[in-house]
Design an enzyme around this catalytic site. Structure first.
Site, PDB file in Angstrom:
ATOM      1  N   LYS A   1     -13.487  14.122  -3.515  1.00 45.42           N
ATOM      2  CA  LYS A   1     -13.674  14.423  -4.929  1.00 45.42           C
ATOM      3  C   LYS A   1     -14.945  15.197  -5.206  1.00 45.42           C
ATOM      4  CE  LYS A   1     -10.987  10.803  -6.945  1.00 45.42           C
ATOM      5  NZ  LYS A   1     -10.194  11.392  -8.020  1.00 45.42           N
TER       6      LYS A   1
ATOM      7  N   ILE B   1       3.301  -3.191  -2.862  1.00 44.58           N
ATOM      8  CA  ILE B   1       2.295  -2.889  -3.888  1.00 44.58           C
ATOM      9  C   ILE B   1       2.946  -2.568  -5.236  1.00 44.58           C
ATOM     10  CG2 ILE B   1       0.236  -1.468  -4.359  1.00 44.58           C
ATOM     11  CD1 ILE B   1       0.023  -3.437  -1.973  1.00 44.58           C
TER      12      ILE B   1
ATOM     13  N   SER C   1       5.776  -0.061  -6.282  1.00 41.77           N
ATOM     14  CA  SER C   1       6.853   0.903  -6.458  1.00 41.77           C
ATOM     15  C   SER C   1       7.717   0.996  -5.209  1.00 41.77           C
ATOM     16  CB  SER C   1       6.277   2.278  -6.809  1.00 41.77           C
ATOM     17  OG  SER C   1       5.371   2.694  -5.831  1.00 41.77           O
TER      18      SER C   1
ATOM     19  N   GLU D   1       9.475  -0.505 -10.099  1.00 40.11           N
ATOM     20  CA  GLU D   1       8.878   0.523 -10.969  1.00 40.11           C
ATOM     21  C   GLU D   1       9.730   1.778 -11.168  1.00 40.11           C
ATOM     22  OE1 GLU D   1       4.685   1.263 -10.103  1.00 40.11           O
ATOM     23  OE2 GLU D   1       4.391  -0.813  -9.495  1.00 40.11           O
TER      24      GLU D   1
ATOM     25  N   ARG E   1      -1.890  21.483  -6.707  1.00 39.09           N
ATOM     26  CA  ARG E   1      -1.548  20.236  -7.399  1.00 39.09           C
ATOM     27  C   ARG E   1      -2.335  20.060  -8.698  1.00 39.09           C
ATOM     28  NH1 ARG E   1       1.542  16.526  -4.539  1.00 39.09           N
ATOM     29  NH2 ARG E   1       2.373  17.630  -2.751  1.00 39.09           N
TER      30      ARG E   1
ATOM     31  N   HIS F   1      -4.934  -4.392  -7.088  1.00 35.62           N
ATOM     32  CA  HIS F   1      -4.748  -3.457  -5.979  1.00 35.62           C
ATOM     33  C   HIS F   1      -5.699  -2.280  -6.131  1.00 35.62           C
ATOM     34  CE1 HIS F   1      -3.053  -0.618  -3.190  1.00 35.62           C
ATOM     35  NE2 HIS F   1      -2.900   0.242  -4.177  1.00 35.62           N
TER      36      HIS F   1
ATOM     37  N   GLU G   1      -6.363  -0.568   0.834  1.00 34.08           N
ATOM     38  CA  GLU G   1      -5.858   0.384   1.821  1.00 34.08           C
ATOM     39  C   GLU G   1      -6.712   0.288   3.080  1.00 34.08           C
ATOM     40  OE1 GLU G   1      -5.081   4.250   0.169  1.00 34.08           O
ATOM     41  OE2 GLU G   1      -5.778   5.207   2.010  1.00 34.08           O
TER      42      GLU G   1
ATOM     43  N   HIS H   1       1.124   7.148   3.449  1.00 34.80           N
ATOM     44  CA  HIS H   1       0.921   8.578   3.217  1.00 34.80           C
ATOM     45  C   HIS H   1       1.625   9.433   4.264  1.00 34.80           C
ATOM     46  CE1 HIS H   1      -1.896   7.533   0.119  1.00 34.80           C
ATOM     47  NE2 HIS H   1      -2.520   6.738   0.964  1.00 34.80           N
TER      48      HIS H   1
ATOM     49  N   CYS I   1      -0.231   0.990  -0.078  1.00 36.82           N
ATOM     50  CA  CYS I   1      -0.101   1.396  -1.475  1.00 36.82           C
ATOM     51  C   CYS I   1       1.380   1.354  -1.848  1.00 36.82           C
ATOM     52  CB  CYS I   1      -0.698   2.793  -1.662  1.00 36.82           C
ATOM     53  SG  CYS I   1      -0.964   3.250  -3.389  1.00 36.82           S
TER      54      CYS I   1
HETATM   55  N1  GLN Z   1       1.747  -0.288  -8.422  1.00 34.57           N
HETATM   56  C1  GLN Z   1       1.551   1.093  -8.120  1.00 34.57           C
HETATM   57  C2  GLN Z   1       2.601   1.549  -7.135  1.00 34.57           C
HETATM   58  O1  GLN Z   1       3.016   0.747  -6.355  1.00 34.57           O
HETATM   59  C3  GLN Z   1       0.194   1.331  -7.520  1.00 34.57           C
HETATM   60  C4  GLN Z   1      -0.058   2.780  -7.246  1.00 34.57           C
HETATM   61  C5  GLN Z   1      -1.464   3.087  -6.870  1.00 34.57           C
HETATM   62  O2  GLN Z   1      -2.196   2.224  -6.480  1.00 34.57           O
HETATM   63  N2  GLN Z   1      -1.870   4.328  -6.963  1.00 34.57           N
HETATM   64  O3  GLN Z   1       3.000   2.701  -7.126  1.00 34.57           O
HETATM   65 ZN    ZN Z   2      -2.748   2.282  -4.183  1.00 31.11          ZN
END
Ligand code: GLN
Ligand code: ZN
Length: 758
Positions: free
Chosen positions: A116, A435, A437, A488, A519, A645, A669, A698, A730
């Site tokens: 960043k 996590i 989604s 989600e 992006r 999270h 993570e 990822h 994640c």
């Molecule tokens: N709960 C969200 C997901 O699972 C968390 C996403 C994130 O931490 N960026 O997508």
């Molecule tokens: Zn995350």
């Protein structure tokens, strides 16, 4: 005469033209020439928008990232790329993203690391250095673009990153002190400035934003060394700082041997009088008076009143600009034809901010009468926002006033809660969860889009989403996960989803801001007191829960993350906005609990990235952000398990505050760092439960059971096994079901094996 200039303009184009040109080129649908032609057209368009400014930035445009551009200007490419065949453009995209279109068929090279840019959401490519790093000037891009700008009829002011900030942005291989490279770097900067002077420019903007951070003696000395080395340059240097106050660096910044200084007079307004006193009388002072980090109209009348005595003292030496490059705001408000007209009248995007600058310039140079009408219009807009009942909701303000510290206290300490939760939830050791989604399939996206465009009915949309939820629940049951989620499916984005249902929020259609490369993100606009008219997640969650006997975790986004990923109000402290958000999400937590949801996760993915640039301000930020989280989360019964999270794992310097959040379970993570990042939890004796991610979401790679058992065994060396959870790094929304199912199957098998061992 006061001058108006600009530090940088958004690159992607009003309609993200650069994004599409880049992606077409990467997919080999177009040629390099096509790409360069589109880029030149965008530059021409941007210069036209800025045409009547006294000085217009050149070199702020970038095909991917301006730090990477600077690395190329300095002939500074990673060794692994230098050896490859191809054009400069091939090399450029290899460093940017691991491959150029010329490389298809092979596996590419390691892309440069991204991180960043200060406290923004823009990411730059980190230059890599080591002991034998050499620099070699390549000024072609800048020289060519200066000529281009001239033929577009503007007065060019090339923009470069200054030598000290450039080195500060570099990452050295272990132990090497990157400041040692300054001696090699300065001659190249000297040559660069000569060439820029040869191409006829008067001023060069030299960005040194690290002057707003706390610098140790070596870095302060580096500024002296660098600018004394460069002081013979024929081009005049505008030493440019932004994103905060100069603070203890103010005297040094004033006295470096350059011709002018730009400061952020929005965040650093309180320093301006001291600057006027300290600045040697031959130097220009450029005041960044228009907020380059937010989207609100400036109160021009108030600003002019403040500026008038400064103008009197400085005369021609006063320049006006936005506080920083306009890279961080959307391009043009004109496109937002569907926006609520009242709120629209309060906003200014990049194009409108330049209009504000022109207006200020005219008012200062020719008197306010010359622009009386525009100033009156500005005053009306400011007054309308200040008084609007859509901004100010007395009930919300009262609720925030009434916050007492017990609102953020759980009823019992963690050990007591843990026992009660164990009875209520009956989880095995090494419980497994995800996590939140699950894959966002094309079907899901299509249904959401169709609903948004009113092409399908509410009933059809709801039943489609319920179908997706059922699928996610069934798959999780089949996998044998212990704490399930609803997946989600109904959420486009973890902030937007909540913002759309909260009062006080607004969404644009084209308000894109570059995040990295091609992006973009479209941060929502938080304009007023925040209230939750009705529950936001209850129906979906209750439906999911009705499908299973297993514990089902409700999913919410936390107040700090919502705040950090939005354009927020500038008429009250961020803290106050965070507390309003906290109260709104707290109600959601309590609604979920009342409906029988006894595990609730509150994501604070962006808590860390909001840390101020100056360490001395960290604690204050951490105090109010942790308070906001506690208010959100801690109103529940002992038997309700709160999870949080975070999408990172460097907690070294904030572990005390993370612990103060007092979540029963934190998932983080960790899979790439081989659990070493858990050391800090061990050393601190972090008291609650932790789910260190074992599955790197990822990449499409599927982690094996053995890999995950090995990672968890390492974790268990640091954290007692009875406080460990097994979960991915994640959310899984960017992955495909074909990847997710085998990975989670292995994850559950790993947990079972661990239970056998443990
Ligand atoms: N709960 C969200 C997901 O699972 C968390 C996403 C994130 O931490 N960026 O997508
Ligand atoms: Zn995350």
């Amino acid at each position: 005469m006061a001058k108006a200039h600009n530090l940088g303009f958004p690159r992607l184009g009003t309609r993200r033209e650069l994004k599409f040109a880049l992606e077409d080129y990467w997919r080999q649908n177009t040629t390099a020439d096509d790409l360069l032609t589109s880029a030149a057209a965008l530059r021409a368009q941007n210069w036209e928008i800025q045409a009547d400014l006294d000085l217009v930035p050149v070199g702020d445009f970038s095909l991917y990232d301006h730090v990477l551009d600077m690395s190329f200007t300095l002939g500074h490419l990673p060794e692994r790329v230098r050896q490859l065949k191809g054009t400069e453009l091939d090399h450029y995209f290899r460093v940017a993203r691991g491959r150029s279109p010329a490389d298809c068929g092979c596996s590419g090279v390691a892309a440069g690391e991204m991180t960043k840019w200060f406290d923004t959401n823009y990411h730059y490519i980190v230059p890599e250095v080591c002991g034998d790093t050499a620099f070699l000037l390549n000024s072609q891009r800048l020289v060519d673009q200066i000529a281009e700008a001239r033929s577009a009829g503007v007065t060019p002011k090339p923009v470069i990153i200054g030598p000290v900030t450039y080195l500060w942005l570099c990452k050295a291989r272990s132990g090497y002190d990157r400041l040692q490279l300054l001696q090699n770097l300065l001659p190249v900067y000297g040559q660069l400035l000569e060439q820029l002077a040869d191409s006829g420019v008067d001023w060069v903007q030299v960005d040194e934003p690290i002057l707003v951070t706390e610098l140790d003696a070596d870095w302060k000395l580096a500024f002296e060394t660098a600018y004394h080395h460069l002081k013979g340059s024929r081009a005049k240097l505008l030493l440019t700082t932004y994103f905060g106050v100069l603070g203890e660096n103010l005297q040094q910044a004033c006295n470096l041997p350059v011709a002018g200084l730009h400061v952020d007079a929005v965040r650093g307004r309180q320093e301006v009088n001291a600057l006027v006193d300290w600045l040697p009388s031959h130097k220009v002072l450029s005041l960044g008076v228009i907020d380059g980090r937010n989207i609100w109209k400036t109160d021009l009348n108030a600003l002019l009143e403040w500026l008038a005595p400064i103008h009197e003292r400085l005369g021609d030496r006063l320049w006006l600009a936005a506080s920083c490059s306009l890279l961080h705001v959307p391009v043009d408000l004109e496109l937002e034809t569907e926006l609520d007209p009242e709120i629209r009248s309060w906003l200014a995007f990049a194009v409108q901010k330049l209009d504000e600058l022109r207006l200020l310039r005219s008012a200062l140079n020719h008197g306010t009468d010359a622009v009386a009408e525009q100033l009156a219009a500005n005053a009306r807009a400011i007054a309308s926002r200040r008084a609007s009942t859509r901004v100010h909701n007395p009930t919300v303000k009262q609720q925030v006033q009434a916050i007492t510290s017990d609102l953020g206290e759980r009823r019992s300490p963690y050990p007591v809660r843990a026992e009660r939760q164990a009875v209520a939830l009956q989880l095995p050791r090494y419980p497994t969860t995800t996590i939140g989604s699950f894959p966002q399939t094309t079907d899901i996206r299509k249904a959401r889009l169709a609903y948004r465009k009113q092409e399908i009915s509410h009933e059809l949309y709801v039943s489609t989403m319920k179908g997706e939820i059922e699928r996610a629940v069934r798959e999780q049951e089949k996998l044998g996960l212990d704490v399930l989620v609803h997946g989600e499916a109904e959420r486009n984005d973890m902030v937007e989803y909540f913002g759309e249902q909260l009062e006080g929020y607004l969404f644009t259609r084209f308000g894109w801001v570059q995040s990295y490369g091609s992006r973009c993100v479209k941060p929502p606009i938080l304009y007023g007191d925040v209230q939750r008219p009705s529950s936001m997640t209850l129906d979906w969650t209750v439906y999911a829960r009705s499908l299973t006997d297993k514990p089902l975790k409700g999913m919410l986004t936390g107040p700090v993350t919502i705040l950090n990923w939005s354009f927020v109000r500038d008429d009250q402290p961020r803290r106050d906005t965070a507390l309003q958000l906290a109260l709104a999400i707290r109600q959601e937590v309590l609604d979920l609990e009342a409906a029988g949801v006894n595990v609730i996760q509150i994501d604070e993915a962006a808590l860390r990235e909001g840390l101020p640039l100056r360490r001395s301000q960290w604690q204050d930020y951490l105090d109010w952000t942790v308070d906001a989280f506690r208010i959100t989360a801690n109103g529940v019964r002992d038997t309700t398990q709160i999870h949080t999270h975070m999408c990172y794992s460097e907690f070294n310097d904030i572990i005390r505050d993370i612990a103060r959040m007092d979540a029963d379970v934190i998932t983080i993570e960790t899979s790439r760092s081989a659990m070493e990042l858990l050391d800090v939890f061990e050393e601190f004796h972090y008291p609650n439960e932790i789910g260190p991610g074992v599955y790197d979401i990822h990449t499409p790679n599927i982690p094996t059971k053995e890999q995950m058992v090995a990672l968890m065994s390492k974790a268990a060396e640091r954290i007692p096994a009875e406080r460990l959870w097994v979960n991915p790094d994640c959310g899984l929304k960017t992955r495909r079901w074909e990847e997710v199912l085998p990975a989670l199957e292995n994850m559950v098998a790993a947990a079972r094996e661990l239970r056998g061992i443990a």
